[in-house]
Design an enzyme around this catalytic site. Structure first.
Site, PDB file in Angstrom:
ATOM      1  N   ALA A   1       0.868  -1.172   0.000  1.00 24.32           N
ATOM      2  CA  ALA A   1       0.000   0.000   0.000  1.00 24.32           C
ATOM      3  C   ALA A   1       0.909   1.226   0.000  1.00 24.32           C
ATOM      4  CB  ALA A   1      -0.890  -0.017   1.232  1.00 24.32           C
TER       5      ALA A   1
ATOM      6  N   GLY B   1       0.522  -5.022   0.951  1.00 25.81           N
ATOM      7  CA  GLY B   1      -0.709  -5.045   0.159  1.00 25.81           C
ATOM      8  C   GLY B   1      -0.514  -5.657  -1.218  1.00 25.81           C
TER       9      GLY B   1
ATOM     10  N   GLU C   1      -0.745  -9.280  -0.661  1.00 29.95           N
ATOM     11  CA  GLU C   1      -2.164  -9.541  -0.359  1.00 29.95           C
ATOM     12  C   GLU C   1      -3.001  -9.558  -1.637  1.00 29.95           C
ATOM     13  OE1 GLU C   1      -2.229  -6.413   2.718  1.00 29.95           O
ATOM     14  OE2 GLU C   1      -3.077  -7.936   4.042  1.00 29.95           O
TER      15      GLU C   1
ATOM     16  N   GLU D   1       4.519  -5.504   7.103  1.00 27.18           N
ATOM     17  CA  GLU D   1       3.726  -4.507   7.837  1.00 27.18           C
ATOM     18  C   GLU D   1       4.244  -4.228   9.242  1.00 27.18           C
ATOM     19  OE1 GLU D   1       2.517  -6.675   5.720  1.00 27.18           O
ATOM     20  OE2 GLU D   1       0.808  -5.837   4.648  1.00 27.18           O
TER      21      GLU D   1
HETATM   22  N1  DAK Z   1       4.620   3.192  -0.860  1.00 30.04           N
HETATM   23  C1  DAK Z   1       4.994   4.364  -1.442  1.00 30.04           C
HETATM   24  N2  DAK Z   1       6.128   4.506  -2.173  1.00 30.04           N
HETATM   25  C2  DAK Z   1       6.905   3.426  -2.305  1.00 30.04           C
HETATM   26  C3  DAK Z   1       6.571   2.171  -1.732  1.00 30.04           C
HETATM   27  C4  DAK Z   1       5.358   2.073  -0.980  1.00 30.04           C
HETATM   28  N3  DAK Z   1       4.932   0.954  -0.436  1.00 30.04           N
HETATM   29  N4  DAK Z   1       7.547   1.300  -2.035  1.00 30.04           N
HETATM   30  C5  DAK Z   1       8.444   1.970  -2.774  1.00 30.04           C
HETATM   31  N5  DAK Z   1       8.062   3.243  -2.954  1.00 30.04           N
HETATM   32  C6  DAK Z   1       8.759   4.296  -3.674  1.00 30.04           C
HETATM   33  C7  DAK Z   1       9.961   4.823  -2.910  1.00 30.04           C
HETATM   34  O1  DAK Z   1       9.566   5.782  -1.956  1.00 30.04           O
HETATM   35  C8  DAK Z   1      10.794   5.407  -4.031  1.00 30.04           C
HETATM   36  O2  DAK Z   1      10.235   6.664  -4.380  1.00 30.04           O
HETATM   37  P1  DAK Z   1      11.196   7.977  -4.561  1.00 30.04           P
HETATM   38  O3  DAK Z   1      11.937   8.108  -3.282  1.00 30.04           O
HETATM   39  O4  DAK Z   1      12.071   7.605  -5.732  1.00 30.04           O
HETATM   40  O5  DAK Z   1      10.224   9.076  -4.856  1.00 30.04           O
HETATM   41  C9  DAK Z   1      10.516   4.467  -5.202  1.00 30.04           C
HETATM   42  O6  DAK Z   1       9.319   3.786  -4.884  1.00 30.04           O
HETATM   43  C10 DAK Z   1      11.615   3.421  -5.403  1.00 30.04           C
HETATM   44  O7  DAK Z   1      11.822   2.749  -4.191  1.00 30.04           O
HETATM   45  P2  DAK Z   1      13.253   2.574  -3.498  1.00 30.04           P
HETATM   46  O8  DAK Z   1      14.156   3.697  -3.881  1.00 30.04           O
HETATM   47  O9  DAK Z   1      13.023   2.315  -2.058  1.00 30.04           O
HETATM   48  O10 DAK Z   1      13.774   1.248  -4.238  1.00 30.04           O
HETATM   49  P3  DAK Z   1      14.806   0.196  -3.678  1.00 30.04           P
HETATM   50  O11 DAK Z   1      15.169  -0.667  -4.840  1.00 30.04           O
HETATM   51  O12 DAK Z   1      15.913   0.853  -2.926  1.00 30.04           O
HETATM   52  O13 DAK Z   1      13.996  -0.680  -2.622  1.00 30.04           O
HETATM   53  C11 DAK Z   1      12.046  -1.893  -1.832  1.00 30.04           C
HETATM   54  C12 DAK Z   1      12.926  -1.480  -3.072  1.00 30.04           C
HETATM   55  C13 DAK Z   1      10.815  -2.583  -2.358  1.00 30.04           C
HETATM   56  C14 DAK Z   1      12.860  -2.857  -0.965  1.00 30.04           C
HETATM   57  C15 DAK Z   1      11.721  -0.602  -1.018  1.00 30.04           C
HETATM   58  O14 DAK Z   1      11.163   0.379  -1.926  1.00 30.04           O
HETATM   59  C16 DAK Z   1      10.749  -0.854   0.080  1.00 30.04           C
HETATM   60  O15 DAK Z   1      11.107  -1.365   1.148  1.00 30.04           O
HETATM   61  N6  DAK Z   1       9.477  -0.402  -0.132  1.00 30.04           N
HETATM   62  C17 DAK Z   1       8.490  -0.438   0.895  1.00 30.04           C
HETATM   63  C18 DAK Z   1       8.003  -1.832   1.115  1.00 30.04           C
HETATM   64  C19 DAK Z   1       6.914  -1.813   2.159  1.00 30.04           C
HETATM   65  O16 DAK Z   1       7.196  -1.674   3.362  1.00 30.04           O
HETATM   66  N7  DAK Z   1       5.670  -1.805   1.703  1.00 30.04           N
HETATM   67  C20 DAK Z   1       4.538  -1.514   2.548  1.00 30.04           C
HETATM   68  C21 DAK Z   1       4.137  -2.754   3.259  1.00 30.04           C
HETATM   69  S1  DAK Z   1       2.854  -2.390   4.372  1.00 30.04           S
HETATM   70  C22 DAK Z   1      -4.314  -0.275   4.967  1.00 30.04           C
HETATM   71  C23 DAK Z   1      -4.401  -1.556   4.503  1.00 30.04           C
HETATM   72  C24 DAK Z   1      -3.267  -2.230   4.130  1.00 30.04           C
HETATM   73  C25 DAK Z   1      -2.042  -1.617   4.277  1.00 30.04           C
HETATM   74  C26 DAK Z   1      -1.966  -0.330   4.768  1.00 30.04           C
HETATM   75  C27 DAK Z   1      -3.105   0.360   5.117  1.00 30.04           C
HETATM   76  N8  DAK Z   1      -5.478   0.477   5.338  1.00 30.04           N
HETATM   77  C28 DAK Z   1      -6.743  -0.120   5.069  1.00 30.04           C
HETATM   78  C29 DAK Z   1      -5.458   1.797   5.795  1.00 30.04           C
HETATM   79  C30 DAK Z   1      -0.882  -2.325   3.845  1.00 30.04           C
HETATM   80  C31 DAK Z   1       0.308  -1.927   4.186  1.00 30.04           C
HETATM   81  C32 DAK Z   1       1.467  -2.403   3.463  1.00 30.04           C
HETATM   82  O17 DAK Z   1       1.433  -2.778   2.317  1.00 30.04           O
END
Ligand code: DAK
Length: 259
Positions: free
Chosen positions: A66, A112, A115, A135
């Site tokens: 997400a 997400g 998911e 998460e």
């Molecule tokens: N959200 C927003 N932007 C994201 C993102 C994300 N999940 N994942 C990556 N990006 C963006 C980065 O911010 C970066 O943007 P800029 O800085 O260039 O503007 C761009 O994508 C490239 O990412 P990286 O520079 O970080 O790329 P790397 O190769 O260094 O790393 C990575 C790749 C996948 C390991 C890293 O980007 C990463 O750790 N991303 C986050 C993974 C993550 O934690 N995802 C979220 C999981 S929690 C909800 C229901 C469900 C959820 C939430 C709320 N509600 C009902 C309210 C679910 C939550 C989740 O999914």
């Protein structure tokens, strides 16, 4: 259909959906979820669509979760409401769709994103893909069905380990634990999904939908045996049942009408 964050195309009875926010690693923002809800409904309602392939744009990510930038200031009631809405209109809507959805996991499938892939009926991963539910690193738990679907797919022990460690696993490990059906080279991802759907396209559409309904019922608290009995009974009133059995007797291939 024109969308901001999705590329969609129907070709030879397959609906291709590509999540197209490559710069944000295809993270699911509200607009993308809204558009997904719309196109999922379209898939269910459109007879021409016999199956769906869902993927992410680029070679790096299927969906990296997400959109973290969007939900960072939510409070408890907003979080709960959005999880409820998202589950109903996107994640459960895919799982309950009469059309088979295949997730073609072309890179990171995180949070997400995993998911979303788990809501699909079949998952095929590229050998470059990495999967995880991170998460807890953000102080959250999975909110789009991840605790339930991961447990169904890989069992309680592995699910709890993956969720509480926030570990990311390579596609080959995901295949070993039953999280994905196949791992293929990146270049073969879509053709593998097409190969499966091309087989499904030869089968009776209402029977395919009934089978999905019965299997899914076993997982969401319904009495799956009763759903199977009802779905099985309904098949006998379909033109496709008459066609399937006649074709067998006449030693020819069936031509199903989906009626
Ligand atoms: N959200 C927003 N932007 C994201 C993102 C994300 N999940 N994942 C990556 N990006 C963006 C980065 O911010 C970066 O943007 P800029 O800085 O260039 O503007 C761009 O994508 C490239 O990412 P990286 O520079 O970080 O790329 P790397 O190769 O260094 O790393 C990575 C790749 C996948 C390991 C890293 O980007 C990463 O750790 N991303 C986050 C993974 C993550 O934690 N995802 C979220 C999981 S929690 C909800 C229901 C469900 C959820 C939430 C709320 N509600 C009902 C309210 C679910 C939550 C989740 O999914």
């Amino acid at each position: 259909m024109t969308y901001q964050n999705l590329i969609t195309e129907v070709k030879e009875n397959i609906l291709y959906i590509t999540i197209n926010r490559e710069k944000a690693l295809n993270a699911l923002n509200k607009e993308t979820l809204k558009e997904l809800a719309h196109v999922i409904q379209f898939a269910g309602d459109t007879a021409e669509v016999r199956g769906v392939i869902l993927t992410g744009s680029g070679e790096k990510a299927f969906v990296a979760g997400a959109d973290i930038k969007e939900f960072s200031d939510y409070d408890a009631s907003q979080g709960e409401q959005l999880a409820r809405d998202g589950q109903a209109t996107v994640f459960n809507a895919i799982e309950n769709s009469p059309k088979p959805f295949i997730a073609a996991i072309n890179g990171f499938a995180l949070g997400g994103g995993l998911e979303l892939a788990m809501a699909c009926h079949i998952r095929i991963a590229s050998d470059q893909a990495k999967l995880g539910l991170p998460e807890v690193t953000l102080g959250l738990i999975p909110g789009y069905g991840g605790t339930q679907r991961l447990t169904q797919l890989v069992g309680k022990g592995k699910a709890i380990e993956m969720i509480i460690t926030a570990g990311m696993i390579p596609a080959t490990d995901a295949e070993k634990i039953g999280l994905v059906n196949y791992v293929v080279p990146q270049a073969d991802l879509i053709s593998k999904a097409e190969e499966i759907l091309n087989l499904v396209k030869l089968r009776a559409p209402l029977a395919v939908a009934g089978a999905i309904r019965a299997v899914v019922a076993s997982l969401d608290g319904q009495n799956g045996y009763n759903v199977e009995i009802e779905s099985f009974g309904k098949c006998f009133d379909t033109a496709d049942f008459k066609e399937g059995t006649s074709a067998f007797v006449e030693k020819r291939k069936p031509v199903f009408s989906g009626k």
